[in-house]
Scaffold this active site. Structure first.
Site, short mmCIF file in Angstrom:
data_model
loop_
_atom_site.label_atom_id
_atom_site.label_comp_id
_atom_site.label_asym_id
_atom_site.label_seq_id
_atom_site.Cartn_x
_atom_site.Cartn_y
_atom_site.Cartn_z
CE LYS A 1 -13.43 -3.80 2.34
NZ LYS A 1 -12.08 -3.69 2.94
CE LYS B 1 -5.88 -7.07 -0.88
NZ LYS B 1 -5.90 -7.00 0.54
CE LYS C 1 -4.44 -1.61 1.44
NZ LYS C 1 -5.53 -1.58 2.38
P1 TYM Z 1 -10.45 -6.01 4.81
O1 TYM Z 1 -11.54 -5.02 4.98
O2 TYM Z 1 -9.39 -5.72 3.82
O3 TYM Z 1 -11.09 -7.39 4.45
C1 TYM Z 1 -12.14 -7.98 5.22
C2 TYM Z 1 -12.00 -9.49 5.16
O4 TYM Z 1 -12.08 -9.93 3.80
C3 TYM Z 1 -10.91 -10.68 3.46
N1 TYM Z 1 -10.56 -10.37 2.07
C4 TYM Z 1 -10.50 -11.27 1.10
N2 TYM Z 1 -10.73 -12.60 1.10
C5 TYM Z 1 -10.58 -13.24 -0.08
N3 TYM Z 1 -10.24 -12.62 -1.24
C6 TYM Z 1 -10.00 -11.28 -1.27
N4 TYM Z 1 -9.67 -10.68 -2.41
C7 TYM Z 1 -10.14 -10.54 -0.07
N5 TYM Z 1 -9.98 -9.24 0.25
C8 TYM Z 1 -10.25 -9.15 1.56
C9 TYM Z 1 -9.84 -10.20 4.41
O5 TYM Z 1 -8.83 -11.19 4.58
C10 TYM Z 1 -10.63 -9.97 5.67
O6 TYM Z 1 -10.79 -11.18 6.40
N6 TYM Z 1 -7.51 -5.05 8.70
C11 TYM Z 1 -8.68 -5.80 8.29
C12 TYM Z 1 -9.87 -5.54 9.18
C13 TYM Z 1 -9.59 -5.72 10.61
C14 TYM Z 1 -9.49 -6.94 11.31
C15 TYM Z 1 -9.22 -6.58 12.65
C16 TYM Z 1 -9.62 -8.26 10.92
C17 TYM Z 1 -9.37 -4.70 11.50
N7 TYM Z 1 -9.16 -5.23 12.72
C18 TYM Z 1 -9.06 -7.57 13.63
C19 TYM Z 1 -9.45 -9.24 11.93
C20 TYM Z 1 -9.18 -8.89 13.24
C21 TYM Z 1 -9.05 -5.40 6.88
O7 TYM Z 1 -8.78 -4.30 6.45
O8 TYM Z 1 -9.80 -6.34 6.22
#
Ligand code: TYM
Length: 325
Positions: A196, A193, A108
């Protein structure tokens, strides 16, 4: 066994989030779990406050619509008073090099989407805030997609280090990733990947996209000119990604799903229909929920209060052990 996981409102939720994370939280979750919208994490790159509020609300609605128990849901910023101090304590137990090793930060911070805007310190320390999210609640498991597993590993390291240095305060959690759908790729560029905040959404299937738009995006997905109907992620990443999506929708391994197709076009049609049907009830229910703001506010308040109560004791212990309270 308790679980916790979050999703960042840095853009609208997509099928990778849904298949890799949200659907499992709904299917496998228990009333003791916690799931949340990590709005504080969305501040790590340029954003508009009003849009952030709207996206937080939209993602809360999607989580409820996906079938997650409403009492287990909250918004991260409702716990800011606890997460702030805990993040500081954990930052003081985290080596600079450990944070600098995080792949997501490296990607990023060099991403050209925000070219010309400085990289925020918050982007660098974001995994420590994530560790605070997890460790505050004392959960056993963190269900995430592949891309977040490294961050959960950091939380484990920080928990063990604190426990070993100052005294037992934290449960050491483990990441659990799904057997299929752990890493869905961008349909227009399978080397990336599905994200969003991708600059171009042509290859991103959003949970709230209308069926026709989903179909069009799948039809235009990049494949290859080999014409081989096999599951070979290295050699045929575009086709393998489509098979991953279909496999996750059908709950079968991708190698099994590929049998029976005679052309890429057939695979795309099957993927499009599977995704449309998978997302249809979620999209419809989300729309209803968004039309009822009072209900969403109520869910948010109940979950926030529960999570705050649950974390209070552990934060007190941590601050006492750390010598600052
Ligand atoms: P985030 O918002 O990027 O993604 C949310 C969840 O979706 C999964 N994910 C994917 N899975 C499969 N293919 C993809 N292309 C894909 N993109 C995203 C992510 O692995 C995630 O499980 N930092 C985290 C949010 C967070 C969090 C936490 C998670 C904040 N605090 C504590 C667990 C525990 C995030 O930005 O996820």
């Amino acid at each position: 066994m308790t679980r916790l996981s979050g999703i960042t409102p840095s853009g609208p939720g997509h099928v990778g989030n849904y298949l890799g994370a949200i659907r499992r939280w709904a299917r496998e979750g228990s009333p003791d779990d916690l799931y949340f919208v990590s709005d504080l994490h969305a501040m790590t790159s340029p954003y508009h406050p009003q849009k952030l509020r709207g996206r937080t609300r939209e993602l809360m609605a999607i989580l409820v619509a996906a079938g997650i128990e409403p009492g287990t849901l909250f918004v991260q910023s409702d716990l800011l008073a606890q997460l702030g101090p805990l993040t500081w304590v954990l930052e003081c137990g985290c080596a600079f090099g450990e944070a600098a090793r995080m792949t997501q930060f490296k990607e990023k911070s060099t991403d050209r989407t925000h070219e010309g805007t400085p990289v925020r310190v918050g982007l660098f320390t974001y995994p420590v805030l994530m560790a605070a999210d997890i460790l505050l609640q004392g959960v056993d498991e963190v269900p995430v997609g592949d891309d977040q597993a490294q961050h959960v590993e950091l939380a484990r390291v920080l928990a063990r280090r604190f426990n070993g240095t100052y005294g037992e305060a934290f449960v050491v959690p483990r990441a659990v990733t799904p057997p299929a759908g752990a890493r869905i790729r961008d349909l227009a560029d399978p080397s990336r990947k599905m994200d969003k905040s991708a600059r171009d959404s042509a290859g991103v299937l959003f949970v709230l996209d209308e069926p026709d738009l989903l179909r069009r995006k799948v039809k235009r997905a990049v494949t290859d000119s080999l014409g081989r109907l096999e599951y070979r992620p290295e050699e045929q990443p575009g086709l393998a990604n489509l098979l991953d999506i279909l496999a996750a929708c059908q709950g079968k391994p991708p190698r099994e799903v590929v049998a029976g197709f005679t052309s890429y076009g057939e695979v795309k049609d099957a993927v499009a229909e599977a995704v449309v049907e998978e997302l249809r009830p979620v999209r419809e229910r989300t729309r209803e929920l968004l039309a009822d703001p009072a209900e969403l506010d109520r869910i948010r308040a109940v979950g926030g209060e529960r999570a705050t109560e649950r974390g209070a004791h552990r934060l007190k212990t941590v601050l006492r052990l750390a010598g600052v309270a």
